[in-house]
Design an enzyme around this catalytic site. Structure first.
Site, PDB file in Angstrom:
ATOM      1  N   ASP A  81       0.809  -1.223   0.000  1.00  0.00           N
ATOM      2  CA  ASP A  81       0.000   0.000   0.000  1.00  0.00           C
ATOM      3  C   ASP A  81       0.841   1.272   0.000  1.00  0.00           C
ATOM      4  O   ASP A  81       2.003   1.278   0.400  1.00  0.00           O
ATOM      5  CB  ASP A  81      -0.967   0.004   1.188  1.00  0.00           C
ATOM      6  CG  ASP A  81      -0.248  -0.078   2.535  1.00  0.00           C
ATOM      7  OD1 ASP A  81       0.698  -0.872   2.647  1.00  0.00           O
ATOM      8  OD2 ASP A  81      -0.642   0.645   3.471  1.00  0.00           O
ATOM      9  N   GLU A 138      -0.517  -1.727   5.357  1.00  0.00           N
ATOM     10  CA  GLU A 138       0.459  -1.628   6.441  1.00  0.00           C
ATOM     11  C   GLU A 138       0.396  -0.251   7.083  1.00  0.00           C
ATOM     12  O   GLU A 138       0.614  -0.119   8.283  1.00  0.00           O
ATOM     13  CB  GLU A 138       1.867  -1.887   5.898  1.00  0.00           C
ATOM     14  CG  GLU A 138       2.927  -2.063   6.993  1.00  0.00           C
ATOM     15  CD  GLU A 138       3.402  -0.764   7.622  1.00  0.00           C
ATOM     16  OE1 GLU A 138       3.648  -0.758   8.848  1.00  0.00           O
ATOM     17  OE2 GLU A 138       3.519   0.262   6.913  1.00  0.00           O
TER      18      GLU A 138
END
Length: 387
Positions: A81, A138
């Site tokens: 991400d 994350e």
């Protein structure tokens, strides 16, 4: 051919993947394009199994060695991400999504693990199984927790797990690691101060929420300076201060504070949370304001296992010539959830003299790719040696 030489050959291809991912950043669990790209490449590499939708949008590829006498399974994890930051690099391959960018190098982590997966699927020079793990969210979403809660460790029989993060300021391709507590527990809080607004010329008729909140910000700093053991690490940061008024002559009736708490010790984490509630109650009573605190525990302390850390450091030294002892960091890392589920280790790889992570001018250094890919591949071949 030595592992590192193979990745030097693959560098242009892996760099192309990385820059494509960089151009198309996706935030938290909305990594649909990235997840699809990862799954497509893993299938093209010839992985024995590719499973999507773990932890919502996570992907796991399974690669079996030439032999499986060991019966062991090693997990290698990369995060996918991006961050809600507007990119300011001016790169030819800069983000095409306004307000989102890969400002932490997860594009590089994903590309390096894809490179390692391609090599491992080609050679299969190990005894056992590898699970390459591509994780969403994350950056504050707890994607690691979601994948663990989805039963990933049990589903694939993972025995131990390894992760990596690029590190600006370290020489490119160099490594650093430490056993035990490494990254801090990362909690977050929201505080709402409710007072009584009014005209700025008549403060006596108000309960000034701005004054109350200002006192609160200062008081929270005494947790670290006067409540916690000075040998123990704790950070309590108010990072957002929003008032209900935007006029020069109006006293705000409400203020919203946000922030984060970072700790390395569960007892200090408990102390900090308890003191925050007490301070909010005390200052609210002092100024006749209503203060509500919402304290959320997000990521636990990330703890490297002793045996796996020693092994990871040996592999890193083989790849780059040395491996330094990393300092403690108060940053949070949700690989902690995977290390709570299985033994393993998390290592830093140097990104060179670049902007810091989470900065709008940060960029992952493609020159670190051969070292990062080699470390992951060597972890497998040395931990699961072929007969």
């Amino acid at each position: 051919m030595p592992v590192k030489n193979r990745f030097a050959e693959l560098l242009p291809e892996i760099t192309e993947w990385r820059r494509d991912i960089h151009e198309h950043p996706e935030i938290l669990f909305d990594t649909h394009r990235t997840s699809a790209l990862v799954a497509e490449k893993l299938k093209a590499f010839g992985c024995d199994e590719v499973v999507t939708g773990i932890g919502r949008t996570g992907v796991v590829g399974i690669i079996k060695g030439k032999a499986n006498g060991s019966g062991r399974v090693i997990g290698l994890r990369a995060d996918m991400d991006a961050l809600p930051i507007r990119e300011e690099t001016g790169l030819d391959y800069a983000s095409k999504t306004d307000g989102a960018m890969h400002a932490c190098g997860h594009d590089g982590h994903t590309a390096m693990l894809l490179g390692a997966a391609k090599y491992l699927a080609e050679t299969r020079n190990f005894d056992g199984t590898v699970a390459v793990i591509f994780q969403p969210a994350e950056e504050g979403g707890g994607g690691g927790r979601e994948m663990v809660d989805d039963g990933m460790m049990e589903q694939f029989g993972i025995n131990e797990v390894y992760g990596m993060h690029n590190w600006p300021g370290r020489p490119v391709g160099s490594f650093a690691i430490r056993p035990g507590a490494f990254f801090a527990a990362a909690d977050r809080f929201d505080i709402k101060v409710q007072g009584k607004g009014g005209h700025a010329a008549k403060p006596q008729e108000t309960v000034d929420a701005t004054i109350v909140a200002a006192q609160l910000v200062l008081a929270l700093q005494t947790i670290a300076s006067r409540n916690a053991d000075p040998i123990k690490q704790v950070v309590c940061s108010v990072t957002s201060f929003e008032t209900s008024s935007h006029a020069f002559n109006v006293i705000a009736d409400a203020v919203h504070l946000r922030g984060t708490v970072r700790t390395m010790d569960p007892a200090i984490q408990d102390l900090t949370e308890a003191r925050m509630y007490e301070i909010c109650a005390g200052i609210g009573a002092t100024f006749n304001a209503e203060i509500t605190l919402d304290y959320r525990r997000d990521y636990p302390v990330m703890v490297n296992s002793k045996e796996q850390t020693s092994f990871a450091a040996e592999v890193a030294a083989e790849v780059s010539g040395a491996c330094d002892e990393a300092p403690l960091t108060m940053g949070g890392e949700d690989f902690a959830f995977m290390l709570n589920a299985r033994p393993g280790a998390y290592i830093l790889v140097g990104n060179g003299d670049t902007a810091a992570v989470h900065h709008p001018k940060y960029n992952f250094n493609d020159d670190a790719i051969p070292a990062g890919c080699s470390w992951w591949a060597e972890i497998v071949e040395r931990r699961l040696p072929a007969a």
